[in-house]
Write a protein that holds these residues in place. Sequence first.
Motif: not given
Length: 280
Positions: A4, A7, A138, A232-233, A236, A238, A241, A243, A246-247
């Motif tokens: 994470f 990103h 994406k 996400v983890k 790539d 997504f 930004n 990512n 979402l984090i």
Amino acid sequence: MNGFMRHIRACNTAILPGQRHVFRVAGEIVGYIDPRIATALSDMGLANGNEFTLDDPSRLESIGAELASMGLYRPHDELFDVWGKEGEPPLGRIDRGALPLFGFIGVGVHLNGLVRKEDGQHLWIGRRARDKRLDPGKLDHLVAGGVPAGLTPEQAIIKEAEEEASLSPDVIRDNARQVGVIQYALDRPEGLRRDRLICYDLQLPDSFQPIPADGEVEEFLLLPIAEVFQLVKNTDEFKFNVNLVLIDLFLRESLIDPHSSEGRALRQALLGSENAQAVP
């Protein structure tokens, strides 16, 4: 955590001012001039020692148009506000495509479209159209976009929701919740991205089906949030930004323990790097 944090670090690559010159508008530092437009701005009489200055903010729009006519950037034909001190009215406006060349702050809105099912939380994901200028194909949010000149973030999210997913204004006004702000300073081929993302959550019924209305989304997918977490983890897939937003969602949903040392580090990093926070 590294899956994470990479990103977040990727969105905070800018060193400010770096090789850029400070740009003052009406006495305020509002941007950092890309070397690619420095000569053109000097020819316009804006050079002032090691800085560039503009006393009359109303000239910003025409300056942006002139730079576009010189082929120094590709215009979006959409005006964005130029911001000075946070909480104060914008100083002027300029074509969206010029923002990175001036290092101006760009404000955007992102909406997490959530659906609670018997087996847990799910998230609506859009796939960007293949002809998009930025990150074509994406994965993206259900709704996301920039805030055009003259609109508030609330007005912009209502506009984008109707255009991108056929969500009615009443649904957004009554149910969307602003949940946070994320900022970063990023070097990209188009210049310096100093973005401020206003984030929203919207809990939707299981019966909801988004319908793309403006051609910017190729398809919508409803995915378990655990699957989005792994995407996400580990990938790539997504837009860069998305990512970060979402984090932030994973922290609030406790998929990442927000009270752990890793969770606190991620939360702090989402506020922006030291370089990003040092600018107005």
